[in-house]
Design a protein around this motif. Sequence first.
Motif, PDB file in Angstrom:
ATOM      1  N   VAL A  72       0.844  -1.201   0.000  1.00 55.04           N
ATOM      2  CA  VAL A  72       0.000   0.000   0.000  1.00 55.04           C
ATOM      3  C   VAL A  72       0.876   1.248   0.000  1.00 55.04           C
ATOM      4  O   VAL A  72       0.631   2.204  -0.755  1.00 55.04           O
ATOM      5  N   GLU A 124       2.538   1.810  -3.395  1.00 55.87           N
ATOM      6  CA  GLU A 124       1.526   2.190  -4.378  1.00 55.87           C
ATOM      7  C   GLU A 124       1.147   3.661  -4.229  1.00 55.87           C
ATOM      8  O   GLU A 124       1.110   4.419  -5.216  1.00 55.87           O
ATOM      9  N   LEU A 125       0.900   4.090  -2.997  1.00 58.82           N
ATOM     10  CA  LEU A 125       0.461   5.465  -2.765  1.00 58.82           C
ATOM     11  C   LEU A 125       1.575   6.467  -3.075  1.00 58.82           C
ATOM     12  O   LEU A 125       1.315   7.541  -3.619  1.00 58.82           O
ATOM     13  N   ILE A 149       1.831   7.551  -6.716  1.00 61.30           N
ATOM     14  CA  ILE A 149       0.702   8.270  -7.313  1.00 61.30           C
ATOM     15  C   ILE A 149       0.815   9.752  -6.975  1.00 61.30           C
ATOM     16  O   ILE A 149       0.781  10.132  -5.801  1.00 61.30           O
ATOM     17  N   ILE A 175      -5.602   9.273  -6.422  1.00 66.56           N
ATOM     18  CA  ILE A 175      -5.149   8.533  -5.253  1.00 66.56           C
ATOM     19  C   ILE A 175      -6.309   8.093  -4.381  1.00 66.56           C
ATOM     20  O   ILE A 175      -6.283   7.002  -3.785  1.00 66.56           O
ATOM     21  N   GLN A 192      -9.224   7.183  -5.421  1.00 66.61           N
ATOM     22  CA  GLN A 192      -9.784   5.990  -6.043  1.00 66.61           C
ATOM     23  C   GLN A 192      -9.012   4.757  -5.580  1.00 66.61           C
ATOM     24  O   GLN A 192      -9.600   3.718  -5.261  1.00 66.61           O
ATOM     25  N   HIS A 193      -7.698   4.855  -5.539  1.00 63.84           N
ATOM     26  CA  HIS A 193      -6.884   3.716  -5.102  1.00 63.84           C
ATOM     27  C   HIS A 193      -7.097   3.415  -3.625  1.00 63.84           C
ATOM     28  O   HIS A 193      -7.160   2.241  -3.232  1.00 63.84           O
ATOM     29  N   GLU A 233     -10.285   1.538  -3.227  1.00 65.70           N
ATOM     30  CA  GLU A 233     -10.139   0.124  -3.583  1.00 65.70           C
ATOM     31  C   GLU A 233      -9.517  -0.668  -2.438  1.00 65.70           C
ATOM     32  O   GLU A 233      -9.894  -1.818  -2.183  1.00 65.70           O
ATOM     33  N   ARG A 234      -8.572  -0.063  -1.720  1.00 68.89           N
ATOM     34  CA  ARG A 234      -7.975  -0.737  -0.575  1.00 68.89           C
ATOM     35  C   ARG A 234      -8.979  -0.900   0.565  1.00 68.89           C
ATOM     36  O   ARG A 234      -8.981  -1.923   1.267  1.00 68.89           O
ATOM     37  N   THR A 241      -4.158  12.222   2.284  1.00 69.97           N
ATOM     38  CA  THR A 241      -3.465  11.710   1.098  1.00 69.97           C
ATOM     39  C   THR A 241      -2.801  12.817   0.285  1.00 69.97           C
ATOM     40  O   THR A 241      -1.983  12.522  -0.588  1.00 69.97           O
TER      41      THR A 241
END
Length: 403
Positions: free
Chosen positions: A17, A20-21, A24, A34, A36-37, A40-41, A76
């Motif tokens: 995680v 991934e973050l 972005i 971000i 959106q991701h 999903e998590r 974020t």
Amino acid sequence: MTHAEKLELDLPWMQDVLMELLRIPSPSGRTDVIMQHVGERLEEIGLPFEVTRRGVMVGSLDGEEGTLDRAVVVHTDTIGCMVQALQDNGRLAIVPVGTHSARFSEGTRVQVLTDDPENVYYGTILPTKASGHAFGDDIDTHPIGWEHVEVRVDEKVSNAQDLADLGIQVGDFVAQTAFPVITRSGFVTSRHLDDKGGVAATLAAFKALLDRGEELPVGAHLLITVAEEVGHGASSGLYQDVAELVSVDAAVVAPGQHSTETGVSIAMQDLHGPFDYHLSRKLHGLARDHGIEAHRDVFRYYRSDVASALEAGAETRAALLGFGVDATHGWERTHLDALVAVGELLALYLQTPLTFANWDAEPSGPLKNFPSTAVQPVRREPEWDPEAPELIEDDPFPDDYEA
């Protein structure tokens, strides 16, 4: 506190995680992708959530206490830049988004995010005097400031019209590329650990609680904000019945500070002012009792989501947990141990009752029930007679605790 269980975090998942973050781009004002991701998590771990019209995400876990809740807040969004002008030399003048020095942006790789999602351009932030071969010793005395740097775009451009032909406009976001690395020794180096490290640790804590499968004593919200770096933070999205609010953010590792890159920090005060006396000490006690490295610290040039929530009128106790970060808002570094410490402490805290469950069940009540003198000693000043100043009590400060 005695019923809270120290939970093991899913470390590989947390690292995935985090990486991934970090990859972005998400400067304040450009956080849709971000989020959106992150959504999903949240779906992956089974945490129900909603999104406000401002883009704030609010996840919810039910508790035994009905409608009474606590909340954890992370953000974020990151620092970044914005195009101020298309220059005649084919480069971009920029201004900062969020508070950070141009000193730590010189040499940074960037992405220029145009209004067309298909048109993303790459470049580098450079001083306006960038070549020692051209300017000699002048580069060593070149001033520091946003007016003294520019973005060199990696396209065949030599004037402002060339830039405009690419679709670049004033007001386009310029995101600083992170280039995250996790070393074999566990250090994480990257731009924007503030607060993507906090997001990863917090999601790992909620995942551990969901995997455990037991109902919490108090309902918990996860508030994920998108404008902390520009001061808006948790000014919106916080439910009215939240009695306790804990922000998770980067802690300052530097000379004169007490935070470390391997532990969790409990901030006692920041630029906004002191945090809640009782909640902060409860968090420190939980860490101490369960063998988690924890340090109390005071931050002088720092504010978090909590400040904006309180300034907006949130009637809640508030505290700040931090994972230690070296060179905040610059070339940042932390250690996985710090992120684990934050996640473990957060998971412990969410298993406990409210700090003052009876009092905080309502937003207000009578003075006699206010939880202050039960934990704070009251000492009387010695009486002083101006006619006989030498006649004072033998023990001017007796142990006189009023409970």
